[in-house]
Design an enzyme around this catalytic site. Structure first.
Site, PDB file in Angstrom:
ATOM      1  NE  ARG A   1      -3.502  -2.152   2.845  1.00  8.23           N
ATOM      2  CZ  ARG A   1      -3.903  -3.556   3.456  1.00  8.23           C
ATOM      3  NH1 ARG A   1      -2.147  -3.238   3.885  1.00  8.23           N
ATOM      4  NH2 ARG A   1      -4.414  -4.408   3.839  1.00  8.23           N
TER       5      ARG A   1
ATOM      6  CE  LYS B   1      -6.465  -0.829   4.501  1.00 10.82           C
ATOM      7  NZ  LYS B   1      -7.723  -0.976   4.129  1.00 10.82           N
TER       8      LYS B   1
ATOM      9  CG  HIS C   1      -4.878   0.311  -3.648  1.00 12.88           C
ATOM     10  ND1 HIS C   1      -4.298   0.716  -3.032  1.00 12.88           N
ATOM     11  CD2 HIS C   1      -6.162  -0.617  -3.153  1.00 12.88           C
ATOM     12  CE1 HIS C   1      -4.852   0.116  -1.577  1.00 12.88           C
ATOM     13  NE2 HIS C   1      -5.645  -0.700  -1.834  1.00 12.88           N
TER      14      HIS C   1
ATOM     15  NE  ARG D   1      -3.001  -3.406  -1.423  1.00 15.25           N
ATOM     16  CZ  ARG D   1      -2.772  -4.161  -0.584  1.00 15.25           C
ATOM     17  NH1 ARG D   1      -1.976  -4.260  -0.605  1.00 15.25           N
ATOM     18  NH2 ARG D   1      -3.500  -5.458   0.530  1.00 15.25           N
TER      19      ARG D   1
ATOM     20  CG  HIS E   1      -6.256  -8.997   1.549  1.00 14.54           C
ATOM     21  ND1 HIS E   1      -6.520  -9.772   0.279  1.00 14.54           N
ATOM     22  CD2 HIS E   1      -5.721  -7.669   2.069  1.00 14.54           C
ATOM     23  CE1 HIS E   1      -6.593  -8.174  -0.624  1.00 14.54           C
ATOM     24  NE2 HIS E   1      -6.066  -7.090   0.009  1.00 14.54           N
TER      25      HIS E   1
ATOM     26  CE1 TYR F   1      -6.486  -7.754  -6.379  1.00 12.71           C
ATOM     27  CE2 TYR F   1      -7.150  -8.244  -4.944  1.00 12.71           C
ATOM     28  CZ  TYR F   1      -6.455  -6.823  -5.548  1.00 12.71           C
ATOM     29  OH  TYR F   1      -6.024  -6.072  -4.499  1.00 12.71           O
TER      30      TYR F   1
END
Length: 310
Positions: free
Chosen positions: A158, A182, A254, A257, A280, A289
């Site tokens: 990110r 995150k 992104h 990414r 994730h 994806y």
């Protein structure tokens, strides 16, 4: 919103909880703060100023207000409205758990389902054009820009993770980087040889020139004043390279990414490996994806198989 009502104080307590106990990222906290400010102002207009005043019908009315808008606030799309409702539901769960209320008025309120958007990836040849366009010259900034973009694509970072890197987070000998994602979660991600070479060139020949006689910083990516590169400046680096490469303005951090993940899956990588690389929390997030990959396979099949079309 008034800082002295019971609801305003409850919101502050909830945000403190999210920051300290759950370690939410600063950007997420800022979004929750804006969403809950709107909620408290909406409730205040109805005369609801204490947590125990709020009814389920008030929460439903707020949801309608989000989608329809008002004089004070614009209407929100499904995705933004869903995020706001998540913040509201979290607030009321917190109030019940802490004993500030006995009833959760948002318990049965469901956020609007946002349309499912497939992540946008760009083909490998466009990625290569973009990376080549970043290295204009051999000065410190050109070396930095190439290293930054190679890193974004080379490990699926990110943009906030990339600009947050310190020099010690990169191990050029092992070709790995420590990313802080995150919720404060840390992961170690391998970096490909192209990105490793670009990072080595930058740290040896580029970074010292940007650091200059400044105060010194552990930050990996530096701006022209020797301080940490900001997210906005990193965006500018990417946008400029995309324009030079003739890719237009649709490329974002992104995008790299997304391209990283899609190209890995196209190459046969397991979805759970990609999940770990992307950081994730759930494999469900990563599985979107695979839909892109299936679309790609379908296109190839339709073009190549002799009996794919009548």
């Amino acid at each position: 919103m008034s800082e002295h009502t019971g609801l305003a104080k409850a919101v502050r307590a909830y945000l403190d909880h999210l920051a300290v106990e759950r370690g939410l990222a600063a950007n997420t906290l800022a979004s929750y703060r804006r969403d809950l400010r709107r909620y408290v102002e909406f409730l205040a207009a109805l005369g609801r100023v204490e947590p125990t005043d709020v009814l389920e019908s008030d929460v439903m009315a707020f949801l309608r207000n989000l989608r329809e808008g008002s004089d004070a606030y614009p209407a929100l799309g499904a995705s933004s409205a869903a995020r706001t409702v998540v913040a509201v539901r979290g607030l009321h769960r917190f109030l019940c758990r802490e004993g500030m209320t006995d009833v959760d008025p948002a318990r049965t309120v469901r956020p609007p389902a946002p349309p499912r958007r497939l992540p946008k990836a760009i083909p490998l040849d466009q990625v290569e054009r973009l990376l080549a366009a970043a290295a204009v010259g051999d000065g410190p900034r050109a070396l930095r820009d190439r290293a930054l973009l190679e890193l974004l694509y080379g490990c699926g970072s990110r943009i906030s993770e990339a600009v947050g890197l310190d020099r010690d987070d990169v191990d050029l000998e092992t070709g790995t980087v420590v990313l802080r994602g995150k919720g404060g979660k840390t992961r170690i991600v391998p970096v490909g040889s192209y990105a490793t070479s670009a990072l080595e060139a930058y740290t040896v020949r580029g970074r010292p020139g940007l650091l200059g006689s400044g105060p010194g910083t552990p930050a990996l990516f530096l701006n022209a004043r020797g301080g940490r590169l900001s997210r906005q400046s990193a965006w500018t680096v990417l946008r400029s390279a995309a324009e030079r490469a003739g890719l237009g303005t649709t490329v974002s951090p992104h995008t790299l990414r997304h391209s990283f993940a899609t190209h890995l899956l196209d190459g046969g990588a397991d979805v759970r490996v990609v999940q770990e690389l992307l950081g994730h929390a759930s494999v469900t997030t990563t599985q979107v994806y695979t839909l892109v990959t299936v679309d790609h396979l379908r296109e190839v099949y339709a073009a190549a198989h002799p009996r794919a079309r009548g």
